[in-house]
Every structure is written in C-alpha cells, then in structure tokens.
Motif scaffolding. Structure first.
Motif, PDB file in Angstrom:
ATOM      1  N   ALA A  77       0.834  -1.206   0.000  1.00 58.92           N
ATOM      2  CA  ALA A  77       0.000   0.000   0.000  1.00 58.92           C
ATOM      3  C   ALA A  77       0.868   1.255   0.000  1.00 58.92           C
ATOM      4  O   ALA A  77       0.568   2.232  -0.687  1.00 58.92           O
ATOM      5  N   TYR A  78       1.943   1.240   0.759  1.00 65.84           N
ATOM      6  CA  TYR A  78       2.838   2.400   0.809  1.00 65.84           C
ATOM      7  C   TYR A  78       3.617   2.575  -0.484  1.00 65.84           C
ATOM      8  O   TYR A  78       3.871   3.695  -0.916  1.00 65.84           O
ATOM      9  N   LYS A  79       3.993   1.467  -1.133  1.00 62.58           N
ATOM     10  CA  LYS A  79       4.879   1.532  -2.296  1.00 62.58           C
ATOM     11  C   LYS A  79       4.153   1.499  -3.642  1.00 62.58           C
ATOM     12  O   LYS A  79       4.765   1.710  -4.680  1.00 62.58           O
ATOM     13  N   CYS A  80       2.877   1.245  -3.625  1.00 64.52           N
ATOM     14  CA  CYS A  80       2.106   1.023  -4.847  1.00 64.52           C
ATOM     15  C   CYS A  80       2.016   2.270  -5.722  1.00 64.52           C
ATOM     16  O   CYS A  80       1.833   3.381  -5.240  1.00 64.52           O
ATOM     17  N   LYS A  81       2.128   2.054  -7.016  1.00 63.15           N
ATOM     18  CA  LYS A  81       1.955   3.138  -7.985  1.00 63.15           C
ATOM     19  C   LYS A  81       0.459   3.372  -8.195  1.00 63.15           C
ATOM     20  O   LYS A  81      -0.344   2.460  -8.039  1.00 63.15           O
ATOM     21  N   PRO A  82       0.093   4.586  -8.557  1.00 62.04           N
ATOM     22  CA  PRO A  82      -1.333   4.923  -8.709  1.00 62.04           C
ATOM     23  C   PRO A  82      -2.110   3.982  -9.627  1.00 62.04           C
ATOM     24  O   PRO A  82      -3.264   3.679  -9.367  1.00 62.04           O
ATOM     25  N   THR A  83      -1.471   3.498 -10.677  1.00 68.31           N
ATOM     26  CA  THR A  83      -2.189   2.629 -11.617  1.00 68.31           C
ATOM     27  C   THR A  83      -2.491   1.257 -11.035  1.00 68.31           C
ATOM     28  O   THR A  83      -3.367   0.548 -11.536  1.00 68.31           O
ATOM     29  N   ASN A  84      -1.803   0.875  -9.966  1.00 67.48           N
ATOM     30  CA  ASN A  84      -2.009  -0.448  -9.373  1.00 67.48           C
ATOM     31  C   ASN A  84      -2.819  -0.409  -8.076  1.00 67.48           C
ATOM     32  O   ASN A  84      -2.967  -1.430  -7.411  1.00 67.48           O
ATOM     33  N   LEU A  85      -3.326   0.755  -7.715  1.00 66.26           N
ATOM     34  CA  LEU A  85      -4.037   0.898  -6.451  1.00 66.26           C
ATOM     35  C   LEU A  85      -5.367   0.141  -6.424  1.00 66.26           C
ATOM     36  O   LEU A  85      -5.689  -0.500  -5.425  1.00 66.26           O
ATOM     37  N   GLU A  86      -6.131   0.235  -7.491  1.00 70.48           N
ATOM     38  CA  GLU A  86      -7.448  -0.423  -7.491  1.00 70.48           C
ATOM     39  C   GLU A  86      -7.346  -1.943  -7.385  1.00 70.48           C
ATOM     40  O   GLU A  86      -8.074  -2.548  -6.580  1.00 70.48           O
ATOM     41  N   PRO A  87      -6.459  -2.595  -8.160  1.00 70.19           N
ATOM     42  CA  PRO A  87      -6.326  -4.052  -7.976  1.00 70.19           C
ATOM     43  C   PRO A  87      -5.843  -4.421  -6.570  1.00 70.19           C
ATOM     44  O   PRO A  87      -6.293  -5.422  -6.002  1.00 70.19           O
ATOM     45  N   LEU A  88      -4.957  -3.616  -6.014  1.00 66.63           N
ATOM     46  CA  LEU A  88      -4.489  -3.874  -4.658  1.00 66.63           C
ATOM     47  C   LEU A  88      -5.625  -3.728  -3.658  1.00 66.63           C
ATOM     48  O   LEU A  88      -5.775  -4.560  -2.750  1.00 66.63           O
ATOM     49  N   LEU A  89      -6.451  -2.724  -3.832  1.00 62.76           N
ATOM     50  CA  LEU A  89      -7.599  -2.532  -2.947  1.00 62.76           C
ATOM     51  C   LEU A  89      -8.542  -3.729  -3.021  1.00 62.76           C
ATOM     52  O   LEU A  89      -9.047  -4.193  -2.001  1.00 62.76           O
ATOM     53  N   GLN A  90      -8.768  -4.247  -4.207  1.00 61.27           N
ATOM     54  CA  GLN A  90      -9.634  -5.420  -4.360  1.00 61.27           C
ATOM     55  C   GLN A  90      -9.056  -6.633  -3.631  1.00 61.27           C
ATOM     56  O   GLN A  90      -9.791  -7.379  -2.975  1.00 61.27           O
ATOM     57  N   ILE A 102      -4.984   3.322   3.654  1.00 52.35           N
ATOM     58  CA  ILE A 102      -3.910   3.974   2.901  1.00 52.35           C
ATOM     59  C   ILE A 102      -4.210   3.954   1.406  1.00 52.35           C
ATOM     60  O   ILE A 102      -4.097   4.968   0.724  1.00 52.35           O
ATOM     61  N   VAL A 103      -4.607   2.794   0.906  1.00 50.85           N
ATOM     62  CA  VAL A 103      -4.915   2.673  -0.530  1.00 50.85           C
ATOM     63  C   VAL A 103      -6.104   3.555  -0.893  1.00 50.85           C
ATOM     64  O   VAL A 103      -6.082   4.251  -1.916  1.00 50.85           O
ATOM     65  N   THR A 104      -7.127   3.562  -0.065  1.00 48.99           N
ATOM     66  CA  THR A 104      -8.311   4.382  -0.329  1.00 48.99           C
ATOM     67  C   THR A 104      -7.937   5.865  -0.339  1.00 48.99           C
ATOM     68  O   THR A 104      -8.386   6.622  -1.211  1.00 48.99           O
ATOM     69  N   SER A 105      -7.107   6.272   0.584  1.00 49.51           N
ATOM     70  CA  SER A 105      -6.669   7.676   0.640  1.00 49.51           C
ATOM     71  C   SER A 105      -5.854   8.046  -0.591  1.00 49.51           C
ATOM     72  O   SER A 105      -6.024   9.126  -1.165  1.00 49.51           O
ATOM     73  N   LEU A 157      -6.803  10.840  -3.488  1.00 51.56           N
ATOM     74  CA  LEU A 157      -5.869  11.883  -3.916  1.00 51.56           C
ATOM     75  C   LEU A 157      -5.612  11.821  -5.415  1.00 51.56           C
ATOM     76  O   LEU A 157      -5.602  12.838  -6.098  1.00 51.56           O
ATOM     77  N   TYR A 158      -5.439  10.602  -5.917  1.00 54.44           N
ATOM     78  CA  TYR A 158      -5.176  10.400  -7.339  1.00 54.44           C
ATOM     79  C   TYR A 158      -6.327  10.914  -8.198  1.00 54.44           C
ATOM     80  O   TYR A 158      -6.114  11.566  -9.219  1.00 54.44           O
ATOM     81  N   TYR A 159      -7.565  10.623  -7.782  1.00 59.39           N
ATOM     82  CA  TYR A 159      -8.725  11.030  -8.575  1.00 59.39           C
ATOM     83  C   TYR A 159      -9.119  12.491  -8.345  1.00 59.39           C
ATOM     84  O   TYR A 159      -9.891  13.039  -9.119  1.00 59.39           O
ATOM     85  N   SER A 160      -8.585  13.119  -7.318  1.00 56.65           N
ATOM     86  CA  SER A 160      -8.935  14.530  -7.076  1.00 56.65           C
ATOM     87  C   SER A 160      -8.082  15.469  -7.912  1.00 56.65           C
ATOM     88  O   SER A 160      -8.386  16.661  -7.979  1.00 56.65           O
ATOM     89  N   LYS A 161      -7.055  14.971  -8.530  1.00 58.07           N
ATOM     90  CA  LYS A 161      -6.153  15.817  -9.343  1.00 58.07           C
ATOM     91  C   LYS A 161      -6.742  16.090 -10.707  1.00 58.07           C
ATOM     92  O   LYS A 161      -7.438  15.389 -11.277  1.00 58.07           O
TER      93      LYS A 161
END
Length: 63
Positions: free
Chosen positions: A17-30, A52-55, A59-63
């Motif tokens: 969760a700390y090291k994940c790139k934005p493009t891989n956040l959704e699969p990690l959350l699942q 952490i992933v949700t936050s 942030l990623y989608y608010s940009k």
C-alpha cells in the motif's frame, strides 16, 4: 492458516500500500478487501492498508 502467516500477509499488503503506484491501487484494494472479507477476525493491519490505498486513490482522482 497460522496466525504468523496471517500477520506476514497483512504486513505485505501494508508494505504494498505504501509503495504502490497509482495505476495499481485499485487491484491492490480489491485484493485487500477480499482478504478482509475472507478473514475470520478483523485485522487492524489490513484495515490500515485499506485506508492507505483508499486515501491514495482519493488523492489520485482529485487531481
């Protein structure tokens, strides 16, 4: 599954969760949500990883 194995898996998710790139956040959350759903008890480390992933996603989608 052994308690120590569960803790290792939860810590692995937390590290990811700390090291994940934005493009891989959704699969990690699942994956985290599936692990939480299939768990017999509430693991605070998994919940922290999910937060952490949700936050980061927010942030990623608010940009």
């Amino acid at each position: 599954m052994d308690t120590f194995d569960d803790m290792d898996i939860a810590n692995d998710f937390l590290d990811a969760a700390y090291k994940c790139k934005p493009t891989n956040l959704e699969p990690l959350l699942q994956k985290i949500e599936l692990k939480i759903k299939n768990s017999d008890h509430t693991d605070k480390t998994l919940l922290r990883a999910k937060m952490i992933v949700t936050s980061k996603l927010a942030l990623y989608y608010s940009k």
